[in-house]
Design an enzyme around this catalytic site. Structure first.
Site, short mmCIF file in Angstrom:
data_model
loop_
_atom_site.label_atom_id
_atom_site.label_comp_id
_atom_site.label_asym_id
_atom_site.label_seq_id
_atom_site.Cartn_x
_atom_site.Cartn_y
_atom_site.Cartn_z
N LYS A 159 17.96 3.14 2.45
CA LYS A 159 17.73 2.82 1.02
C LYS A 159 18.40 3.85 0.12
O LYS A 159 19.09 3.51 -0.84
CB LYS A 159 16.23 2.77 0.73
CG LYS A 159 15.88 2.85 -0.75
CD LYS A 159 14.39 2.91 -1.02
CE LYS A 159 13.75 4.27 -0.95
NZ LYS A 159 13.88 5.11 -2.18
N ASN A 160 18.19 5.13 0.43
CA ASN A 160 18.66 6.17 -0.47
C ASN A 160 20.17 6.43 -0.36
O ASN A 160 20.73 7.14 -1.20
CB ASN A 160 17.88 7.47 -0.25
CG ASN A 160 16.46 7.36 -0.79
OD1 ASN A 160 16.14 6.40 -1.49
ND2 ASN A 160 15.63 8.33 -0.47
N ARG B 209 8.93 -1.14 -1.41
CA ARG B 209 10.05 -0.55 -2.14
C ARG B 209 11.10 0.00 -1.19
O ARG B 209 12.28 0.07 -1.54
CB ARG B 209 9.56 0.59 -3.04
CG ARG B 209 8.89 0.15 -4.31
CD ARG B 209 8.63 1.34 -5.20
NE ARG B 209 9.77 2.25 -5.16
CZ ARG B 209 9.69 3.57 -5.29
NH1 ARG B 209 8.54 4.14 -5.49
NH2 ARG B 209 10.77 4.31 -5.24
N ILE C 39 9.38 20.53 -2.78
CA ILE C 39 10.33 19.75 -3.58
C ILE C 39 9.65 19.10 -4.78
O ILE C 39 10.13 19.20 -5.90
CB ILE C 39 11.05 18.68 -2.71
CG1 ILE C 39 11.66 19.33 -1.46
CG2 ILE C 39 12.12 17.95 -3.53
CD1 ILE C 39 12.74 20.35 -1.70
N ARG D 90 13.11 5.08 -10.44
CA ARG D 90 13.73 6.23 -11.09
C ARG D 90 15.21 6.41 -10.74
O ARG D 90 15.98 6.96 -11.52
CB ARG D 90 12.98 7.51 -10.72
CG ARG D 90 11.99 7.88 -11.79
CD ARG D 90 10.66 8.26 -11.23
NE ARG D 90 9.72 7.18 -11.49
CZ ARG D 90 9.08 7.01 -12.64
NH1 ARG D 90 9.23 7.85 -13.60
NH2 ARG D 90 8.28 5.98 -12.80
N CYS E 34 6.07 10.11 -12.40
CA CYS E 34 5.66 9.11 -11.42
C CYS E 34 4.66 9.77 -10.50
O CYS E 34 4.33 10.94 -10.68
CB CYS E 34 6.85 8.54 -10.66
SG CYS E 34 7.50 9.59 -9.38
N1 EPU Z 1 14.81 17.90 -10.64
C1 EPU Z 1 14.91 18.49 -11.89
N2 EPU Z 1 15.83 18.00 -12.78
C2 EPU Z 1 16.68 16.98 -12.46
C3 EPU Z 1 16.60 16.41 -11.18
C4 EPU Z 1 15.65 16.89 -10.30
O1 EPU Z 1 14.15 19.40 -12.20
O2 EPU Z 1 17.49 16.62 -13.31
C5 EPU Z 1 13.82 18.40 -9.69
C6 EPU Z 1 12.84 17.30 -9.29
O3 EPU Z 1 11.77 17.22 -10.19
C7 EPU Z 1 12.40 17.74 -7.91
C8 EPU Z 1 13.67 18.41 -7.36
O4 EPU Z 1 14.48 18.72 -8.48
O5 EPU Z 1 11.38 18.69 -8.02
C9 EPU Z 1 14.46 17.59 -6.39
O6 EPU Z 1 14.67 16.29 -6.91
P1 EPU Z 1 15.95 15.41 -6.58
O7 EPU Z 1 16.72 15.23 -7.83
O8 EPU Z 1 16.66 15.97 -5.41
O9 EPU Z 1 15.24 14.04 -6.20
P2 EPU Z 1 15.87 12.63 -6.51
O10 EPU Z 1 17.33 12.72 -6.40
O11 EPU Z 1 15.26 12.07 -7.73
C10 EPU Z 1 15.98 11.79 -4.04
C11 EPU Z 1 15.40 10.66 -3.26
C12 EPU Z 1 13.90 10.88 -3.10
C13 EPU Z 1 13.71 12.20 -2.36
C14 EPU Z 1 14.38 13.34 -3.13
C15 EPU Z 1 14.32 14.67 -2.42
C16 EPU Z 1 16.86 8.83 -3.83
C17 EPU Z 1 17.06 7.55 -4.55
N3 EPU Z 1 15.67 9.41 -3.97
O12 EPU Z 1 15.32 11.79 -5.30
O13 EPU Z 1 13.42 9.81 -2.32
O14 EPU Z 1 12.34 12.48 -2.22
O15 EPU Z 1 15.77 13.02 -3.35
O16 EPU Z 1 14.91 14.59 -1.17
O17 EPU Z 1 17.75 9.29 -3.14
C18 EPU Z 1 11.80 8.29 -1.51
O18 EPU Z 1 12.71 7.67 -0.94
O19 EPU Z 1 10.58 8.07 -1.28
C19 EPU Z 1 12.15 9.31 -2.49
C20 EPU Z 1 11.29 9.72 -3.43
#
Ligand code: EPU
Length: 418
Positions: free
Chosen positions: A22-23, A398, A328, A93, A117
């Site tokens: 998915k990701n 999801r 994280i 998101r 969320c």
């Molecule tokens: N963060 C910030 N600012 C930003 C972006 C992120 O402070 O602009 C913080 C977040 O709040 C978090 C940390 O940085 O504390 C890491 O977040 P990241 O941006 O890496 O998460 P994401 O890209 O939104 C993806 C996956 C998530 C997974 C995380 C961490 C996708 C679509 N989603 O989210 O997947 O948990 O990386 O590995 O790739 C899931 O599949 O259940 C899921 C939540």
């Protein structure tokens, strides 16, 4: 609203096949906005987040065709609405993944600000900051972020303050069409980031360094169509493997990349599980008992936060005390009170959960709060004595493709109640 009814205590056996990630599929779909030519993606999982992303691409003006063989064809000849509306972003998101591609291709992108969320705040400040470094003018109004780059984006060095997976992906896509060289420092090293780089290269992007914390992208004027197979879902693979270990069953998780699962495999072996890898599968065999081990979530190649809840479910059945630290997301322990309803002994102290096991879990009605929390409840229900009913299974839908069919085929007693 669908529910799962699960009768625990049934041993599993045989094969558990893994779907496409998915990701990895989400950014790949967003990347199709970067070109007017068709992009064909194979092994796209049929899950709700993907359906939501396809809806968003159609809203942006792409023609989307879902084929019976699991592939998707997207053709974004023109960008009609360079926008991700609130109604779509609030359910997913990852919609912020279109910010970079739309700004790069259309010179303008408007994306609803994701609210909080159930797992944490989920800000996108790092995406925005990165786009500003590439020359976009960004402002926020009426709940929307608007990024404007009328004369196109310009390459630059972007140093991420903290590692962000979709932030890295968003910037890679934006930089692919920016003028000149972009260097992403402190970039995410997740396999999904690598898969996106592979796809972008097939589309004509000049990109290197993926899989390390420094990614370089030399922008090109135009990208073209491509065909690509999405990598296997390492989080689904890990969840299914834990199902095998937890039910103490001989099962083989097939069609996965064991290299992507190393952090989990190390922990499972420390806990006393028998797991063997082959080229595209991982097999687990029954053992006398499991012992507790500590675990801390980290960015890849560390232990994935997306497997934390499932690993915690496993630790409730292991002997001893396990300290589980979530680094994280700040609020990713929503599964704890539900696991406790099933008899688990878990205490939360800040970012740490302390699990005392083994507990004899018993079936109970429980509530799913987010995608991975739901997975941990399914795992707990598979070993609990008696029947569990899981409410709000739409969270599970999801991100897990036909999970109940896969588990049932391996011997689990699980049914969906509509
Ligand atoms: N963060 C910030 N600012 C930003 C972006 C992120 O402070 O602009 C913080 C977040 O709040 C978090 C940390 O940085 O504390 C890491 O977040 P990241 O941006 O890496 O998460 P994401 O890209 O939104 C993806 C996956 C998530 C997974 C995380 C961490 C996708 C679509 N989603 O989210 O997947 O948990 O990386 O590995 O790739 C899931 O599949 O259940 C899921 C939540």
């Amino acid at each position: 609203m669908d529910k799962f009814r699960i009768r625990g205590g049934m041993p599993l056996s045989g094969e558990l096949p893994v779907s496409g990630s998915k990701n990895a599929a989400l950014p790949a779909l967003a990347a199709s906005l970067l070109t007017a030519e068709p992009v064909i993606l194979r092994r796209v999982p049929q899950v709700r987040d993907i359906a939501t992303m396809l809806k968003l691409l159609e809203y942006n003006g792409a023609e989307v065709e879902r084929r019976a063989d699991g592939s998707v064809r997207i053709e974004a000849r023109r960008i009609v609405n360079p926008e991700a509306p609130y109604d779509i972003v609030k359910t997913m998101r990852a919609s912020s993944l279109v910010l970079g591609p739309l700004a790069a291709r259309a010179g303008r992108a408007r994306v609803s600000v994701p609210g909080g969320c159930s797992i944490g705040a989920r800000p996108i400040n790092l995406h925005i900051n990165g786009l500003e470094h590439l020359g976009a003018v960004v402002h926020q109004e009426h709940g929307y972020i608007e990024a404007v780059a009328e004369r196109g984006l310009r390459g630059n060095t972007v140093h991420f303050e903290r590692i962000t997976v979709t932030g890295t992906e968003d910037l890679m896509m934006a930089a692919a069409l920016a003028e000149g060289l972009t260097v992403l420092e402190n970039a995410a090293r997740e396999p999904e980031v690598v898969d996106l780089a592979v796809l972008l290269r097939k589309m004509g992007a000049r990109i290197g360094g993926e899989g390390t914390s420094r990614i370089e992208i030399e922008g090109v004027k135009q990208l073209h169509g491509a065909e690509h197979e999405i990598i296997p879902d390492r989080i689904e693979a890990g969840t299914l493997l834990i199902a095998g270990v937890m039910t103490n069953s001989p099962v083989t998780v097939t069609g996965c990349v064991p290299e992507h699962l190393q952090a989990l495999l190390v922990k499972l072996r420390q806990a006393g599980a028998r797991v063997e890898e082959s080229a595209t599968a991982v097999r687990t065999e029954p053992v006398a008992r499991l012992r507790s081990v500590d675990m801390t979530t980290e960015e890849h190649p560390g232990f994935a936060t997306d497997l934390q809840a499932q690993f915690m479910a496993l630790m409730t059945t292991a002997a001893g005390i396990s300290f589980i630290t979530e680094n994280i997301f700040e609020n990713r322990f929503m599964h704890v009170p539900e696991l406790a309803r099933m008899g688990a002994n878990i205490r939360i102290e800040g970012r740490q959960a302390i699990v005392a096991g083994p507990s004899e879990l018993t079936g109970a009605p429980v509530m799913c709060s987010d995608l991975r929390a739901s997975a941990s409840l399914v795992l707990a229900a598979l070993v609990a004595r008696g029947e569990s009913v899981l409410d709000r299974v739409y969270h599970m839908d999801r991100g897990y493709e036909r999970i109940e069919e896969k588990l049932r085929a391996a011997g689990a007693s699980i049914e969906r109640i509509e």
